[in-house]
Write a protein that holds these residues in place. Structure first.
Motif, PDB file in Angstrom:
ATOM      1  N   ASP A  87       0.861  -1.178   0.000  1.00  0.00           N
ATOM      2  CA  ASP A  87       0.000   0.000   0.000  1.00  0.00           C
ATOM      3  C   ASP A  87       0.903   1.236   0.000  1.00  0.00           C
ATOM      4  O   ASP A  87       1.642   1.468   0.960  1.00  0.00           O
ATOM      5  CB  ASP A  87      -0.902  -0.009   1.237  1.00  0.00           C
ATOM      6  CG  ASP A  87      -1.918   1.114   1.230  1.00  0.00           C
ATOM      7  OD1 ASP A  87      -2.026   1.817   0.205  1.00  0.00           O
ATOM      8  OD2 ASP A  87      -2.597   1.274   2.250  1.00  0.00           O
ATOM      9  N   LEU A  88       0.862   2.009  -1.072  1.00  0.00           N
ATOM     10  CA  LEU A  88       1.778   3.145  -1.204  1.00  0.00           C
ATOM     11  C   LEU A  88       1.518   4.234  -0.170  1.00  0.00           C
ATOM     12  O   LEU A  88       2.413   4.997   0.168  1.00  0.00           O
ATOM     13  CB  LEU A  88       1.692   3.724  -2.617  1.00  0.00           C
ATOM     14  CG  LEU A  88       2.264   2.835  -3.719  1.00  0.00           C
ATOM     15  CD1 LEU A  88       2.099   3.516  -5.067  1.00  0.00           C
ATOM     16  CD2 LEU A  88       3.711   2.500  -3.462  1.00  0.00           C
ATOM     17  N   SER A  89       0.319   4.300   0.355  1.00  0.00           N
ATOM     18  CA  SER A  89       0.042   5.299   1.380  1.00  0.00           C
ATOM     19  C   SER A  89       0.695   4.936   2.711  1.00  0.00           C
ATOM     20  O   SER A  89       0.901   5.806   3.562  1.00  0.00           O
ATOM     21  CB  SER A  89      -1.461   5.472   1.576  1.00  0.00           C
ATOM     22  OG  SER A  89      -2.031   4.279   2.084  1.00  0.00           O
ATOM     23  N   LYS A  90       1.059   3.665   2.885  1.00  0.00           N
ATOM     24  CA  LYS A  90       1.702   3.210   4.119  1.00  0.00           C
ATOM     25  C   LYS A  90       3.174   2.883   3.918  1.00  0.00           C
ATOM     26  O   LYS A  90       3.826   2.413   4.839  1.00  0.00           O
ATOM     27  CB  LYS A  90       0.978   1.970   4.652  1.00  0.00           C
ATOM     28  CG  LYS A  90      -0.449   2.240   5.047  1.00  0.00           C
ATOM     29  CD  LYS A  90      -1.132   0.992   5.519  1.00  0.00           C
ATOM     30  CE  LYS A  90      -2.593   1.278   5.834  1.00  0.00           C
ATOM     31  NZ  LYS A  90      -3.320   0.058   6.166  1.00  0.00           N
ATOM     32  N   ALA A  91       3.687   3.130   2.740  1.00  0.00           N
ATOM     33  CA  ALA A  91       5.076   2.797   2.425  1.00  0.00           C
ATOM     34  C   ALA A  91       6.030   3.795   3.060  1.00  0.00           C
ATOM     35  O   ALA A  91       5.706   4.974   3.238  1.00  0.00           O
ATOM     36  CB  ALA A  91       5.282   2.784   0.918  1.00  0.00           C
ATOM     37  N   SER A  92       7.229   3.305   3.386  1.00  0.00           N
ATOM     38  CA  SER A  92       8.257   4.189   3.929  1.00  0.00           C
ATOM     39  C   SER A  92       8.863   5.019   2.788  1.00  0.00           C
ATOM     40  O   SER A  92       8.635   4.748   1.614  1.00  0.00           O
ATOM     41  CB  SER A  92       9.350   3.364   4.610  1.00  0.00           C
ATOM     42  OG  SER A  92      10.097   2.641   3.650  1.00  0.00           O
ATOM     43  N   LYS A  93       9.640   5.999   3.158  1.00  0.00           N
ATOM     44  CA  LYS A  93      10.277   6.861   2.149  1.00  0.00           C
ATOM     45  C   LYS A  93      11.236   6.058   1.279  1.00  0.00           C
ATOM     46  O   LYS A  93      11.335   6.276   0.075  1.00  0.00           O
ATOM     47  CB  LYS A  93      11.042   8.011   2.822  1.00  0.00           C
ATOM     48  CG  LYS A  93      10.167   8.953   3.587  1.00  0.00           C
ATOM     49  CD  LYS A  93       9.299   9.763   2.675  1.00  0.00           C
ATOM     50  CE  LYS A  93       8.473  10.748   3.470  1.00  0.00           C
ATOM     51  NZ  LYS A  93       7.524  11.455   2.655  1.00  0.00           N
ATOM     52  N   PHE A  94      11.932   5.106   1.883  1.00  0.00           N
ATOM     53  CA  PHE A  94      12.866   4.274   1.133  1.00  0.00           C
ATOM     54  C   PHE A  94      12.129   3.387   0.135  1.00  0.00           C
ATOM     55  O   PHE A  94      12.567   3.220  -1.009  1.00  0.00           O
ATOM     56  CB  PHE A  94      13.700   3.423   2.094  1.00  0.00           C
ATOM     57  CG  PHE A  94      14.781   2.641   1.415  1.00  0.00           C
ATOM     58  CD1 PHE A  94      15.876   3.279   0.867  1.00  0.00           C
ATOM     59  CD2 PHE A  94      14.696   1.262   1.308  1.00  0.00           C
ATOM     60  CE1 PHE A  94      16.869   2.572   0.220  1.00  0.00           C
ATOM     61  CE2 PHE A  94      15.680   0.543   0.673  1.00  0.00           C
ATOM     62  CZ  PHE A  94      16.777   1.199   0.136  1.00  0.00           C
ATOM     63  N   GLN A  95      10.994   2.824   0.536  1.00  0.00           N
ATOM     64  CA  GLN A  95      10.192   2.004  -0.372  1.00  0.00           C
ATOM     65  C   GLN A  95       9.651   2.843  -1.525  1.00  0.00           C
ATOM     66  O   GLN A  95       9.622   2.390  -2.668  1.00  0.00           O
ATOM     67  CB  GLN A  95       9.045   1.339   0.382  1.00  0.00           C
ATOM     68  CG  GLN A  95       9.497   0.242   1.310  1.00  0.00           C
ATOM     69  CD  GLN A  95       8.392  -0.255   2.201  1.00  0.00           C
ATOM     70  OE1 GLN A  95       7.517   0.508   2.615  1.00  0.00           O
ATOM     71  NE2 GLN A  95       8.419  -1.542   2.519  1.00  0.00           N
ATOM     72  N   LEU A  96       9.237   4.068  -1.233  1.00  0.00           N
ATOM     73  CA  LEU A  96       8.759   4.963  -2.288  1.00  0.00           C
ATOM     74  C   LEU A  96       9.886   5.336  -3.250  1.00  0.00           C
ATOM     75  O   LEU A  96       9.665   5.457  -4.458  1.00  0.00           O
ATOM     76  CB  LEU A  96       8.141   6.224  -1.683  1.00  0.00           C
ATOM     77  CG  LEU A  96       6.815   6.037  -0.973  1.00  0.00           C
ATOM     78  CD1 LEU A  96       6.397   7.338  -0.299  1.00  0.00           C
ATOM     79  CD2 LEU A  96       5.744   5.560  -1.929  1.00  0.00           C
ATOM     80  N   LEU A  97      11.082   5.495  -2.711  1.00  0.00           N
ATOM     81  CA  LEU A  97      12.242   5.797  -3.548  1.00  0.00           C
ATOM     82  C   LEU A  97      12.523   4.647  -4.509  1.00  0.00           C
ATOM     83  O   LEU A  97      12.731   4.869  -5.708  1.00  0.00           O
ATOM     84  CB  LEU A  97      13.465   6.066  -2.673  1.00  0.00           C
ATOM     85  CG  LEU A  97      14.767   6.324  -3.408  1.00  0.00           C
ATOM     86  CD1 LEU A  97      14.726   7.686  -4.082  1.00  0.00           C
ATOM     87  CD2 LEU A  97      15.927   6.237  -2.458  1.00  0.00           C
ATOM     88  N   ILE A  98      12.507   3.421  -4.017  1.00  0.00           N
ATOM     89  CA  ILE A  98      12.736   2.252  -4.872  1.00  0.00           C
ATOM     90  C   ILE A  98      11.629   2.137  -5.912  1.00  0.00           C
ATOM     91  O   ILE A  98      11.885   1.875  -7.092  1.00  0.00           O
ATOM     92  CB  ILE A  98      12.842   0.968  -4.025  1.00  0.00           C
ATOM     93  CG1 ILE A  98      14.129   0.992  -3.208  1.00  0.00           C
ATOM     94  CG2 ILE A  98      12.802  -0.272  -4.902  1.00  0.00           C
ATOM     95  CD1 ILE A  98      14.264  -0.150  -2.234  1.00  0.00           C
TER      96      ILE A  98
END
Length: 51
Positions: free
Chosen positions: A26-37
């Motif tokens: 879930d992109l709304s619950k993703a960490s900043k690092f996960q969003l970066l990847i």
């Protein structure tokens, strides 16, 4: 030239980086690092497919 570079980079990303869409992250619950990847993989894939 540029397209083949991004195709190779996309293949490397596929083997090394996790696929968050297959894991149904879930992109709304993703960490900043996960969003970066996720963003990096999206950018490389878009550039590899662009002709």
């Amino acid at each position: 030239m540029k397209s083949s570079f991004f195709k190779i980079l996309a293949a490397i990303n596929k083997t090394l980086l996790p696929s968050y869409t297959k894991k149904r992250l879930d992109l709304s619950k993703a960490s900043k690092f996960q969003l970066l990847i996720f963003g990096w993989r999206l950018y490389v894939t878009k550039r590899a497919l662009h002709q």
